[in-house]
Design an enzyme around this catalytic site. Structure first.
Site, PDB file in Angstrom:
ATOM      1  N   GLY A 185      56.410  26.187  92.124  1.00 46.74           N
ATOM      2  CA  GLY A 185      56.810  27.058  91.034  1.00 46.74           C
ATOM      3  C   GLY A 185      57.314  26.247  89.854  1.00 46.74           C
ATOM      4  O   GLY A 185      57.649  25.064  89.983  1.00 46.74           O
ATOM      5  N   CYS A 186      57.361  26.880  88.691  1.00 46.73           N
ATOM      6  CA  CYS A 186      57.756  26.153  87.476  1.00 46.73           C
ATOM      7  C   CYS A 186      59.206  25.701  87.548  1.00 46.73           C
ATOM      8  O   CYS A 186      59.512  24.525  87.328  1.00 46.73           O
ATOM      9  CB  CYS A 186      57.491  27.005  86.245  1.00 46.73           C
TER      10      CYS A 186
END
Lengths: 342, 342, 342, 342
Positions: free
Chosen positions: C146-147
């Site tokens: 995920g970012c």
């Protein structure tokens, strides 16, 4: 081939560094700055992976170590340096306005600076590649077009050439992001003053007017005067020009489409829009120029819209395109990436 | 006096709430919304200090409890409700476009909705206060001008009336922040699509064109067609229009200054700019309209710039100004605050 | 090699298209979208030079025509499709959260969706390339981080591994541009609501928390709980995380520098900052992660700052980096461009 | 009563002009600027309807013509002038940091300027109205709190006083729009550098730290050290602070709610949020401070969020609130308008 950049610490210079770095045939040469020397990473932390430095200008050394020289300097600098470099046989691509006007007195009137000598002005080729590409291939001095003139002329010239619009009725309403104004310190360019604001400026005369008029007149075959009002938009990159002119000869919308298609069918960076209007974000970070057109049948007015990234097709991207043409490489070399979205 | 708002949950409605709340003579009446009911604080957390609720529409109750009714509704709603309310003797100020055009077939052509009955259209007064203030004082239905027409007509009408410009050459290049488009869900209005973007839209026809043409024609005393291209600017509030028209009768810049000064010397909300160009930030959150003008002597073109806050002078602020006029209060009541800066 | 994209019409999908298009070894394969089919140029006018179409999902055809499959789908989609594709021998790189947590019940608790079968979850390798690159080289299913976890873990893991910070004191204050939230229609994501606003969200629990805790715990060798509060910043791209934790073992600032340098000396995309703090603009459009650290000697608190472009190192860029690793190409292939500035 | 402003040409000064102009009991007195003199309209075109001028400083005249004096000056100015004005019996409200710290050596260490004399520092009352309002009513010198300390202390002090959090664990992650940095010329504040960027700054020490620590320690009854990291957000106005601290004494979320409600039940400008998190846009242009709180039961961490408009409650608004208190007027006088939205 090694490419030097003079004026490498401005936004245009930084964009040239980015482009040359990933060009298949060009290599970063000397990076000249008269305002800031030292490591690139200190001036531009976003380039901290590049282990290079900005240096002062030493003409002999510069010419010895570089094949091609880009100037991304403020007005009045290139007029002095370009002749020195060209005399030593270097190919010069000048991103400033110093060689875009062929008559010294016009330059002086609009820029308020000492012009380059007339004989040197005459030797420069105007690097609007889609129109003067053949001349660019042979030029020693390539004068890279201004950002507003690029967006304007690419949209305007096909219609002028085809006599589809009345040359005495041209109005250019131009809108630009802030990077065109450079990195200099001005209160008017502070975030607090630009953000949430739309600001017209130089309503009484912008130095890009004579540049537009010179080439519009040349293509139309008659002297043309245009109205041009620029506006500052709260965004970093992008120019949109909205051009208005009276339709002539009863041209239809399909006629205009044909004119544009014929003209730009081989132009890699012109994207003709048939179904939607150009937006600056759709060209962001790329070398594309998006163009669309409309005829208002109620008023017989032709409306043309044209969008570019001012640092790319309006400056560094077009400069690389010109270098490609001049050096016999495919025109798209190093410029094939898509726009950054969103 | 109690003022109701129908369509209170849009941006225009929220602005009316803010203004009425601090008005010396008006009091917040019923807040009607057909899309969202319940506490104001839930729909608009920025108004969480206001202990009020949005309710559905009940005409009898509404008329019983309120003296004045603002409609800030989408096209096609007011055409139905305004007659009902006016028949019960209420003063109605309609911020929608439903009563701005006097010919039903024109409304239908541009809005694509069922028009109000022609006899009702005729009874509405166009609330451009600086031009039709006397009629506003007697009106039962006040049709509040559109945001673009307000900025445009305030700049254009003095020149048309004085025959200083050629009515057949008018071009209006308009730029607006996003709040004019309302709070509806559209992909094109997402932050990621608007930010760092400049977008022309409705190039082939915007519904404000017939409104501008109606009143420009009326003042000029002849049928006028204009070109009008709107653009969406990445900011929340503000409209700037750049108007181009051919100069007539050899008017000088001083003549134009005199025309504007004569016309607007008693207008509290018009600020004539002599030394700098209007910018949207300079009117943000206020009811001012800033106007400046220029003659390009090279092309004999007159250029007029006009800036407003679209939610204020372009909507809710002008509506309050009209209410003040109609009810015999000082025109500036509740509108005397300065712009928010920066 | 041909790379398909499932979920190609979101921002992450568009970024993958942009990157694959210019990759030296990858070629654009099938572009799958279940929401929009038809020409790429219609959904994404900025890609109008690409003559391709979005298609529906046909698993057999997809597997027959593509070597590598990227999934850029909303939660709950990949959990179903990835096993189908992996069973047919395809390499799958999943940009969604569906394979980032190894325990189905944790996924269900935080995502509120049906998890993938436990045996499939176990087969997925977590594609944080700088830490699990060796495993990535052999993986059939690569779960792209995920970012927020990417920015956080790259900054946090070296200190945890070196026992330089107290694992029970970790606070992550995260700030992101809007593109991380995707292109879906939500009122809260309208320009008018995001612009000139800073908004905390999911203060009571974001689904990236268990992902951060899983890998932080793994590297620290003990169960870790973190505090994590995300904020939405009015910009398109970029994540900055500010991490706070108590210093342990009396480590000095030089010790921390050594830890980071040792760890990332061969990491092409990690830029350690010694003299200035990371800013999101300095990584915009690039695959870099910039990291800096500080010890507040007054409070014995370690502060670490980490910046990425959420669509690049936080999504599509890292996915390409993982593809490069998996297929034996140089890790930087197709990712060597500098950030876009300004 | 006439109110003078010294330092009237900065953003804080302009906000004071706006507020005094519409205050029911205050009147604009002398506008002093040492950097720019001449008409207000020239320095601030948005105030072109105000027919006033900026003048140099003449102490005798200033004291003769004004009852109340606001100083909105850079650090190191008020320390010299405030004693002169106070000696002549004037009430002084100082918006700078010069009188916020009681120990001269601490001021010198954090501001790097010559401090005011210790006896004068002791005479100043800290104008955090919700906490020290009684002292403000009697003060001759009111030291208006800093923007970050205002947002922080209003959120923090109730919990510290109630011993609901561990004072040794306080972390303040602060985010601000650009107007807090003033109108000075710095490259880092250009639109091109701030837009599309999130930038941490002064990570190694901001001058608001000792101010926060002074009053947090005072209320907690023990010496406190905090961590504080500020970030610059691409917006004009607004501060959000996210505060983290370990819960003590097993307080529940309801206990915290009760603490805040008890403390602020009579505070006109504190809006306690129970259902959503504060956002800066919700207080834009107003004097409100919105506060919300959360306990992470997994980590026993208390998280408090607090939002203000830095030019209003964080500067000019709070200064007017202090003037109201000092002069015996209702605390809300001239400050009752709602936030500007959107």
């Amino acid at each position: 081939m090694k490419a030097a950049i003079i004026g490498a610490t401005g936004y245009g210079g930084a964009e040239l560094i980015r482009l040359i770095q990933h060009h298949p045939y060009l290599e970063l040469g000397t990076l000249v700055s008269t305002s800031q020397t030292g490591p690139v990473a200190r001036v531009y932390p976003h380039l901290s992976h590049i282990d290079r430095s900005f240096e002062g200008l030493h003409v002999d050394e510069l010419c010895a170590n570089n094949d091609l020289i880009f100037l991304a300097t403020p007005p009045g600098v290139s007029s002095e340096w370009t002749p020195l470099l060209a005399e030593r046989g270097k190919i010069v691509i000048d991103l400033s306005g110093d060689f875009r006007l062929d008559r010294p007195e016009v330059y002086q009137a609009w820029y308020g600076k000492q012009p380059a000598p007339a004989n040197w002005l005459r030797r420069a080729v105007y690097g609007l590649s889609e129109w003067f590409g053949e001349e660019v291939k042979e030029a020693q001095i390539i004068s890279n077009p201004g950002c507003y003139p690029t967006a304007t002329l690419l949209a305007l010239l096909p219609l002028l050439q085809a006599k589809a619009i009345d040359p005495s009725t041209i109005i250019i309403d131009a809108k630009s992001g802030v990077s065109g104004a450079g990195r200099g310190l001005k209160q008017a360019m502070l975030f607090g003053e630009v953000n949430e604001n739309l600001r017209p400026y130089k309503v009484d005369g912008h130095q890009h007017i004579p540049e537009i008029e010179r080439f519009a007149s040349f293509v139309a075959g008659q002297e043309i005067r245009v109205n041009f009002v620029p506006h500052l938009v709260p965004m970093n990159r992008g120019i949109l020009v909205t051009i208005y002119a009276k339709r002539m000869n009863n041209y239809s919308i399909d006629d205009l489409s044909e004119i544009y298609q014929n003209h730009y069918q081989k132009a890699s960076f012109i994207r003709l829009r048939q179904q939607e209007w150009p937006e600056t974000k759709q060209v962001q970070g790329s070398n594309y120029c998006d163009i669309a057109w409309h005829i208002d049948e109620r008023t017989h007015q032709v409306i043309v819209l044209s969008a570019i990234d001012n640092l790319m097709k309006g400056a560094a991207g077009q400069a690389i395109q010109n270098a490609n043409l001049r050096l016999g490489w495919p025109e798209e070399s190093g410029l094939t990436f898509s726009p950054l979205f969103p």
